[in-house]
Design an enzyme around this catalytic site. Structure first.
Site, PDB file in Angstrom:
ATOM      1  N   ASN A 176       0.866  -1.182   0.000  1.00  0.00           N
ATOM      2  CA  ASN A 176       0.000   0.000   0.000  1.00  0.00           C
ATOM      3  C   ASN A 176       0.900   1.227   0.000  1.00  0.00           C
ATOM      4  OD1 ASN A 176      -1.792   2.046   0.507  1.00  0.00           O
ATOM      5  ND2 ASN A 176      -2.387   1.335   2.560  1.00  0.00           N
ATOM      6  N   TRP A 177       0.967   1.876  -1.145  1.00  0.00           N
ATOM      7  CA  TRP A 177       1.848   3.042  -1.251  1.00  0.00           C
ATOM      8  C   TRP A 177       1.261   4.293  -0.602  1.00  0.00           C
ATOM      9  CZ3 TRP A 177       4.986   3.613  -6.472  1.00  0.00           C
ATOM     10  CH2 TRP A 177       5.888   2.537  -6.557  1.00  0.00           C
ATOM     11  N   LYS A 178      -0.010   4.218  -0.208  1.00  0.00           N
ATOM     12  CA  LYS A 178      -0.674   5.387   0.405  1.00  0.00           C
ATOM     13  C   LYS A 178      -0.473   6.618  -0.496  1.00  0.00           C
ATOM     14  CE  LYS A 178      -0.164   3.109   4.823  1.00  0.00           C
ATOM     15  NZ  LYS A 178      -0.038   3.200   6.271  1.00  0.00           N
ATOM     16  N   SER A 225       3.760  -2.147  10.253  1.00  0.00           N
ATOM     17  CA  SER A 225       5.212  -2.198  10.490  1.00  0.00           C
ATOM     18  C   SER A 225       5.842  -3.527  10.091  1.00  0.00           C
ATOM     19  CB  SER A 225       5.536  -1.855  11.955  1.00  0.00           C
ATOM     20  OG  SER A 225       5.126  -0.522  12.243  1.00  0.00           O
ATOM     21  N   GLY A 234       2.985  -1.148   4.198  1.00  0.00           N
ATOM     22  CA  GLY A 234       3.010   0.260   3.841  1.00  0.00           C
ATOM     23  C   GLY A 234       4.408   0.700   3.444  1.00  0.00           C
ATOM     24  N   GLY A 235       5.112   1.346   4.377  1.00  0.00           N
ATOM     25  CA  GLY A 235       6.405   1.955   4.086  1.00  0.00           C
ATOM     26  C   GLY A 235       7.395   1.035   3.388  1.00  0.00           C
ATOM     27  N   GLU A 277      -5.053  -4.965  10.577  1.00  0.00           N
ATOM     28  CA  GLU A 277      -4.055  -3.914  10.784  1.00  0.00           C
ATOM     29  C   GLU A 277      -4.356  -3.169  12.082  1.00  0.00           C
ATOM     30  OE1 GLU A 277      -2.138  -2.794   6.729  1.00  0.00           O
ATOM     31  OE2 GLU A 277      -3.797  -1.433   7.145  1.00  0.00           O
ATOM     32  N   GLY A 311       2.833   2.294  10.720  1.00  0.00           N
ATOM     33  CA  GLY A 311       3.797   3.373  10.563  1.00  0.00           C
ATOM     34  C   GLY A 311       4.530   3.735  11.837  1.00  0.00           C
ATOM     35  N   HIS A 325      -9.431   0.981   4.931  1.00  0.00           N
ATOM     36  CA  HIS A 325      -8.173   1.191   5.651  1.00  0.00           C
ATOM     37  C   HIS A 325      -8.430   2.138   6.829  1.00  0.00           C
ATOM     38  CE1 HIS A 325      -4.081   2.385   6.586  1.00  0.00           C
ATOM     39  NE2 HIS A 325      -3.687   1.320   5.930  1.00  0.00           N
ATOM     40  N   GLU A 356      -6.843   4.547   7.895  1.00  0.00           N
ATOM     41  CA  GLU A 356      -6.630   5.965   7.587  1.00  0.00           C
ATOM     42  C   GLU A 356      -7.857   6.557   6.903  1.00  0.00           C
ATOM     43  OE1 GLU A 356      -2.882   5.378   5.598  1.00  0.00           O
ATOM     44  OE2 GLU A 356      -1.976   4.844   7.519  1.00  0.00           O
TER      45      GLU A 356
HETATM   46  P1  13P Z   1       3.274   0.373   7.547  1.00  0.00           P
HETATM   47  O1  13P Z   1       3.752  -0.919   6.945  1.00  0.00           O
HETATM   48  O2  13P Z   1       3.980   1.577   7.003  1.00  0.00           O
HETATM   49  O3  13P Z   1       3.217   0.308   9.042  1.00  0.00           O
HETATM   50  O4  13P Z   1       1.741   0.554   7.053  1.00  0.00           O
HETATM   51  C1  13P Z   1       0.858  -0.494   7.180  1.00  0.00           C
HETATM   52  C2  13P Z   1      -0.380  -0.168   6.436  1.00  0.00           C
HETATM   53  O5  13P Z   1      -1.152   0.684   6.833  1.00  0.00           O
HETATM   54  C3  13P Z   1      -0.644  -0.899   5.181  1.00  0.00           C
HETATM   55  O6  13P Z   1      -1.941  -0.674   4.723  1.00  0.00           O
END
Ligand code: 13P
Length: 244
Positions: free
Chosen positions: A11-13, A204, A225-226, A165, A171, A95, A97
């Site tokens: 997920n590149w957000k 994470s 994510g990251g 999640e 993050g 998600h 967010e």
């Molecule tokens: P991180 O891997 O950056 O913690 O993000 C997880 C996430 O929200 C994937 O959708």
């Protein structure tokens, strides 16, 4: 039951410009074929370019959200049919967010999942507790409530993936203990309408912790994510899933 398929989803957000599509090409070059499913979900602006650059590869593309309607007067929104038309195969829905930033409820998430299924997309539906909810001992109630309310009636292993999640692990570099992940994934497996629905862990996930997370029963992959932004990191996570 059929074994759930394994999936590594990135997920590149709200990250990535056109130059970053090369990370997807690098990943595809590293995995010309793959025993596990691989999906990258870039921002909508990059879906078309990324899908075009991945034709014939083992890496698929997904969106990060869709509207409930197929088309119409909804400025700034994108429909599931548009994602599919741009080359997407999956879409992340619900998600944390989006639940937080856009007040998305589980009922809305289920409507979006219906729209995704109508367009032929696989819905990656996210659930997870906040730190306050975990501290209050509400984790399983929250997660299973979100699961029940966010999955549409037609949810099956062919059209749906569930991602656990924990909000406090996203993050932050913090992850639940392996026992905490196992407890939630066991409960999810017992409650999904089709036991072959893949269950992803997200929050994470890094090359350094991927193998131990993938060794947990009922963890079928990760939503990353990251660490999905660079092919070197995400490739190591894909490899760990393939070896699990
Ligand atoms: P991180 O891997 O950056 O913690 O993000 C997880 C996430 O929200 C994937 O959708």
């Amino acid at each position: 039951m059929n074994a759930p398929r394994k999936l590594a989803a990135g997920n590149w957000k709200m990250n990535g410009l056109r130059a970053d599509v090369q990370e997807a090409r690098k990943l595809a070059a590293e995995f010309p074929s793959s025993a596990v499913d691989i999906v990258l979900c870039p921002p909508a602006t990059l879906i078309g370019a990324m899908a075009a650059s991945l034709i014939g590869s083992a890496v698929r593309v997904g969106g990060q959200d869709c509207h409930v309607a197929a088309s119409g007067a909804h400025t700034g929104d994108i429909s599931a049919a548009m994602l599919s038309d741009a080359g997407a195969h999956h879409v992340i829905l619900g998600h944390s967010e989006r639940r937080a930033d856009h007040d998305e409820t589980s009922v809305l998430v289920a409507q979006k999942a219906r729209a995704a299924h109508d367009a032929g997309l696989v819905a990656i539906i996210c659930v997870g507790e906040t730190e306050a909810q975990r501290d209050a001992g509400q984790t399983l109630d929250v997660v299973l409530g979100q699961l029940t309310d966010s999955l549409p009636e037609r949810a099956s292993a062919t059209n749906t993936v569930v991602a656990y999640e924990p909000v406090w692990a996203i993050g932050t570099g913090r992850t639940p203990t392996l026992e905490q992940i196992a407890e939630v994934h066991d409960a999810l497996r017992a409650n999904v309408p089709d036991r072959a629905i893949p269950l992803l862990y997200g929050g994470s996930v890094k090359p350094a912790n991927a193998a131990q997370i993938f060794a947990i029963p009922n963890v079928d992959g990760a939503l990353v994510g990251g660490a999905s932004l660079k092919a070197s990191d995400f490739g190591a996570i894909v490899a760990a899933l393939g070896a699990a």
